[in-house]
Design a protein around this motif. Structure first.
Motif, PDB file in Angstrom:
ATOM      1  N   LYS A   5       0.826  -1.205   0.000  1.00  0.00           N
ATOM      2  CA  LYS A   5       0.000   0.000   0.000  1.00  0.00           C
ATOM      3  C   LYS A   5       0.863   1.259   0.000  1.00  0.00           C
ATOM      4  O   LYS A   5       0.351   2.369  -0.089  1.00  0.00           O
ATOM      5  CB  LYS A   5      -0.936  -0.002   1.220  1.00  0.00           C
ATOM      6  CG  LYS A   5      -1.997  -1.092   1.167  1.00  0.00           C
ATOM      7  CD  LYS A   5      -2.915  -1.032   2.378  1.00  0.00           C
ATOM      8  CE  LYS A   5      -3.970  -2.133   2.312  1.00  0.00           C
ATOM      9  NZ  LYS A   5      -4.871  -2.105   3.500  1.00  0.00           N
ATOM     10  N   ILE A   6       2.192   1.061   0.116  1.00  0.00           N
ATOM     11  CA  ILE A   6       3.166   2.149  -0.015  1.00  0.00           C
ATOM     12  C   ILE A   6       3.901   1.938  -1.328  1.00  0.00           C
ATOM     13  O   ILE A   6       4.268   0.810  -1.676  1.00  0.00           O
ATOM     14  CB  ILE A   6       4.162   2.142   1.166  1.00  0.00           C
ATOM     15  CG1 ILE A   6       3.420   2.387   2.478  1.00  0.00           C
ATOM     16  CG2 ILE A   6       5.245   3.185   0.970  1.00  0.00           C
ATOM     17  CD1 ILE A   6       4.309   2.310   3.704  1.00  0.00           C
ATOM     18  N   TYR A   7       4.140   2.998  -2.073  1.00  0.00           N
ATOM     19  CA  TYR A   7       4.808   2.887  -3.368  1.00  0.00           C
ATOM     20  C   TYR A   7       6.201   2.265  -3.223  1.00  0.00           C
ATOM     21  O   TYR A   7       6.895   2.516  -2.232  1.00  0.00           O
ATOM     22  CB  TYR A   7       4.930   4.252  -4.028  1.00  0.00           C
ATOM     23  CG  TYR A   7       3.614   4.806  -4.504  1.00  0.00           C
ATOM     24  CD1 TYR A   7       2.971   4.269  -5.623  1.00  0.00           C
ATOM     25  CD2 TYR A   7       3.009   5.880  -3.851  1.00  0.00           C
ATOM     26  CE1 TYR A   7       1.755   4.790  -6.061  1.00  0.00           C
ATOM     27  CE2 TYR A   7       1.803   6.404  -4.287  1.00  0.00           C
ATOM     28  CZ  TYR A   7       1.181   5.850  -5.402  1.00  0.00           C
ATOM     29  OH  TYR A   7      -0.018   6.357  -5.830  1.00  0.00           O
ATOM     30  N   PRO A   8       6.632   1.443  -4.219  1.00  0.00           N
ATOM     31  CA  PRO A   8       7.929   0.768  -4.126  1.00  0.00           C
ATOM     32  C   PRO A   8       9.109   1.708  -3.887  1.00  0.00           C
ATOM     33  O   PRO A   8      10.002   1.392  -3.099  1.00  0.00           O
ATOM     34  CB  PRO A   8       8.053   0.057  -5.478  1.00  0.00           C
ATOM     35  CG  PRO A   8       6.646  -0.155  -5.913  1.00  0.00           C
ATOM     36  CD  PRO A   8       5.881   1.032  -5.421  1.00  0.00           C
ATOM     37  N   SER A   9       9.139   2.850  -4.577  1.00  0.00           N
ATOM     38  CA  SER A   9      10.261   3.783  -4.396  1.00  0.00           C
ATOM     39  C   SER A   9      10.324   4.294  -2.968  1.00  0.00           C
ATOM     40  O   SER A   9      11.413   4.466  -2.396  1.00  0.00           O
ATOM     41  CB  SER A   9      10.147   4.957  -5.371  1.00  0.00           C
ATOM     42  OG  SER A   9       8.933   5.664  -5.174  1.00  0.00           O
ATOM     43  N   LEU A  10       9.153   4.506  -2.363  1.00  0.00           N
ATOM     44  CA  LEU A  10       9.115   5.006  -0.994  1.00  0.00           C
ATOM     45  C   LEU A  10       9.459   3.904   0.007  1.00  0.00           C
ATOM     46  O   LEU A  10      10.166   4.142   0.995  1.00  0.00           O
ATOM     47  CB  LEU A  10       7.727   5.584  -0.695  1.00  0.00           C
ATOM     48  CG  LEU A  10       7.562   6.298   0.644  1.00  0.00           C
ATOM     49  CD1 LEU A  10       8.616   7.389   0.812  1.00  0.00           C
ATOM     50  CD2 LEU A  10       6.169   6.892   0.752  1.00  0.00           C
ATOM     51  N   ARG A  11       8.986   2.665  -0.254  1.00  0.00           N
ATOM     52  CA  ARG A  11       9.381   1.555   0.608  1.00  0.00           C
ATOM     53  C   ARG A  11      10.895   1.384   0.610  1.00  0.00           C
ATOM     54  O   ARG A  11      11.512   1.136   1.650  1.00  0.00           O
ATOM     55  CB  ARG A  11       8.725   0.242   0.150  1.00  0.00           C
ATOM     56  CG  ARG A  11       7.227   0.193   0.344  1.00  0.00           C
ATOM     57  CD  ARG A  11       6.718  -1.237   0.399  1.00  0.00           C
ATOM     58  NE  ARG A  11       7.166  -2.075  -0.692  1.00  0.00           N
ATOM     59  CZ  ARG A  11       6.536  -2.201  -1.857  1.00  0.00           C
ATOM     60  NH1 ARG A  11       5.431  -1.511  -2.092  1.00  0.00           N
ATOM     61  NH2 ARG A  11       6.999  -3.009  -2.794  1.00  0.00           N
ATOM     62  N   HIS A  12      11.482   1.528  -0.568  1.00  0.00           N
ATOM     63  CA  HIS A  12      12.940   1.389  -0.663  1.00  0.00           C
ATOM     64  C   HIS A  12      13.635   2.480   0.145  1.00  0.00           C
ATOM     65  O   HIS A  12      14.588   2.199   0.889  1.00  0.00           O
ATOM     66  CB  HIS A  12      13.375   1.461  -2.125  1.00  0.00           C
ATOM     67  CG  HIS A  12      14.856   1.372  -2.302  1.00  0.00           C
ATOM     68  ND1 HIS A  12      15.551   0.192  -2.209  1.00  0.00           N
ATOM     69  CD2 HIS A  12      15.783   2.336  -2.541  1.00  0.00           C
ATOM     70  CE1 HIS A  12      16.832   0.416  -2.398  1.00  0.00           C
ATOM     71  NE2 HIS A  12      17.001   1.717  -2.599  1.00  0.00           N
ATOM     72  N   LEU A  13      13.180   3.713   0.028  1.00  0.00           N
ATOM     73  CA  LEU A  13      13.765   4.813   0.801  1.00  0.00           C
ATOM     74  C   LEU A  13      13.657   4.536   2.295  1.00  0.00           C
ATOM     75  O   LEU A  13      14.640   4.652   3.035  1.00  0.00           O
ATOM     76  CB  LEU A  13      13.056   6.130   0.467  1.00  0.00           C
ATOM     77  CG  LEU A  13      13.466   7.323   1.331  1.00  0.00           C
ATOM     78  CD1 LEU A  13      14.842   7.836   0.936  1.00  0.00           C
ATOM     79  CD2 LEU A  13      12.426   8.443   1.248  1.00  0.00           C
ATOM     80  N   LEU A  14      12.479   4.166   2.746  1.00  0.00           N
ATOM     81  CA  LEU A  14      12.266   3.924   4.171  1.00  0.00           C
ATOM     82  C   LEU A  14      13.104   2.753   4.672  1.00  0.00           C
ATOM     83  O   LEU A  14      13.584   2.769   5.807  1.00  0.00           O
ATOM     84  CB  LEU A  14      10.782   3.675   4.445  1.00  0.00           C
ATOM     85  CG  LEU A  14       9.850   4.872   4.214  1.00  0.00           C
ATOM     86  CD1 LEU A  14       8.390   4.450   4.336  1.00  0.00           C
ATOM     87  CD2 LEU A  14      10.153   6.011   5.182  1.00  0.00           C
ATOM     88  N   SER A  15      13.309   1.756   3.822  1.00  0.00           N
ATOM     89  CA  SER A  15      14.109   0.597   4.240  1.00  0.00           C
ATOM     90  C   SER A  15      15.572   0.969   4.461  1.00  0.00           C
ATOM     91  O   SER A  15      16.277   0.297   5.212  1.00  0.00           O
ATOM     92  CB  SER A  15      14.004  -0.524   3.208  1.00  0.00           C
ATOM     93  OG  SER A  15      14.682  -0.197   2.014  1.00  0.00           O
ATOM     94  N   THR A  16      16.032   2.050   3.829  1.00  0.00           N
ATOM     95  CA  THR A  16      17.427   2.471   4.010  1.00  0.00           C
ATOM     96  C   THR A  16      17.638   3.239   5.306  1.00  0.00           C
ATOM     97  O   THR A  16      18.789   3.474   5.699  1.00  0.00           O
ATOM     98  CB  THR A  16      17.899   3.357   2.835  1.00  0.00           C
ATOM     99  OG1 THR A  16      17.180   4.606   2.844  1.00  0.00           O
ATOM    100  CG2 THR A  16      17.711   2.657   1.502  1.00  0.00           C
ATOM    101  N   ILE A  17      16.551   3.626   5.977  1.00  0.00           N
ATOM    102  CA  ILE A  17      16.685   4.411   7.214  1.00  0.00           C
ATOM    103  C   ILE A  17      16.035   3.704   8.409  1.00  0.00           C
ATOM    104  O   ILE A  17      15.624   4.354   9.370  1.00  0.00           O
ATOM    105  CB  ILE A  17      16.119   5.838   7.055  1.00  0.00           C
ATOM    106  CG1 ILE A  17      14.656   5.811   6.596  1.00  0.00           C
ATOM    107  CG2 ILE A  17      16.958   6.646   6.072  1.00  0.00           C
ATOM    108  CD1 ILE A  17      13.994   7.183   6.613  1.00  0.00           C
ATOM    109  N   GLY A  18      15.920   2.374   8.318  1.00  0.00           N
ATOM    110  CA  GLY A  18      15.529   1.625   9.499  1.00  0.00           C
ATOM    111  C   GLY A  18      14.137   1.048   9.529  1.00  0.00           C
ATOM    112  O   GLY A  18      13.770   0.372  10.496  1.00  0.00           O
ATOM    113  N   PHE A  19      13.324   1.254   8.487  1.00  0.00           N
ATOM    114  CA  PHE A  19      12.015   0.623   8.406  1.00  0.00           C
ATOM    115  C   PHE A  19      12.185  -0.769   7.776  1.00  0.00           C
ATOM    116  O   PHE A  19      13.023  -0.958   6.896  1.00  0.00           O
ATOM    117  CB  PHE A  19      11.051   1.453   7.558  1.00  0.00           C
ATOM    118  CG  PHE A  19      10.579   2.707   8.234  1.00  0.00           C
ATOM    119  CD1 PHE A  19       9.296   2.800   8.754  1.00  0.00           C
ATOM    120  CD2 PHE A  19      11.418   3.812   8.345  1.00  0.00           C
ATOM    121  CE1 PHE A  19       8.852   3.963   9.362  1.00  0.00           C
ATOM    122  CE2 PHE A  19      10.988   4.983   8.956  1.00  0.00           C
ATOM    123  CZ  PHE A  19       9.706   5.060   9.465  1.00  0.00           C
TER     124      PHE A  19
END
Length: 213
Positions: free
Chosen positions: A193-207
């Motif tokens: 439900k979150i866009y792939p580009s945003l999931r990738h960004l968030l995964s780089t900062i601890g999500f």
């Protein structure tokens, strides 16, 4: 590790340098890009909607930026900026639009500094006040069709904080139906439900997400 990740409708194009040390997955198409092959690679085909395979462009003996600009040649660049806003309860500010949860962001207007664009757009899209701007946390790229042309949006993301307790007001004229504070644990359950580009960004900062594109 140097890399560019460009997210398309159904796939991702990842441009890596030869020092990346990354492990390639069997379901990814790996293309070696060298000074001898760069002009023969059909980069445009990777951005077509019928391309459903993730593409790895493995760069050797070339500046990564040169390959990125060659790959995106002919696409219309659009700059935007937005923010990951945290409050004193360690919740994060998300908007809901077009069936997806997203972070507030918007197009850079002529003459604006990107950090100003980010704070302006966050305020406009959510109604949040008392924003404190932090460091840039990353840049994302995604492509889409707009009025018969393919655009690539380069979005600059900033860390932000707000202790504002006023009611949030989603910018409905921009198609935003919700603006909510969401806990990190809840964000991590939202998955696709979150866009792939945003999931990738968030995964780089601890999500942490179960699956990312």
């Amino acid at each position: 590790m140097q890399r560019y990740n460009i997210f398309n409708k159904y796939n991702r194009i990842c441009i890596l340098n030869e020092q990346s040390g990354v492990f390639f997955h069997s379901d990814e198409r790996v293309i070696e890009c060298t000074p001898e092959t760069i002009n023969s690679i059909d980069f445009r085909s990777f951005f077509e909607d019928d391309c459903r395979q993730n593409i790895i462009i493995f760069v050797k003996s070339l500046p990564l930026e040169e390959v990125f600009f060659k790959a995106t040649e002919g696409l219309v660049f659009v700059q935007a900026a937005g923010g990951l806003v945290r409050n004193s309860a360690n919740e994060y500010l998300f908007i809901y639009r077009a069936g997806h949860w997203d972070l507030p962001k918007g197009h850079r207007e002529q003459g604006e500094d990107l950090d100003f664009t980010a704070t302006r757009e966050v305020e406009e899209e959510t109604g949040v006040g008392s924003l404190k701007l932090g460091e840039k946390i990353g840049v994302t790229y995604h492509t889409y069709m707009m009025k018969g042309r393919r655009e690539i949006k380069e979005t600059h993301w900033y860390d932000m904080f707000s202790d504002c307790t006023d009611k949030l007001t989603p910018q409905k004229e921009e198609g935003i139906t919700k603006a909510l504070w969401i806990s990190k644990a809840k964000v991590q359950t939202l998955g696709r439900k979150i866009y792939p580009s945003l999931r990738h960004l968030l995964s780089t900062i601890g999500f942490a997400f179960d699956k990312t594109l």
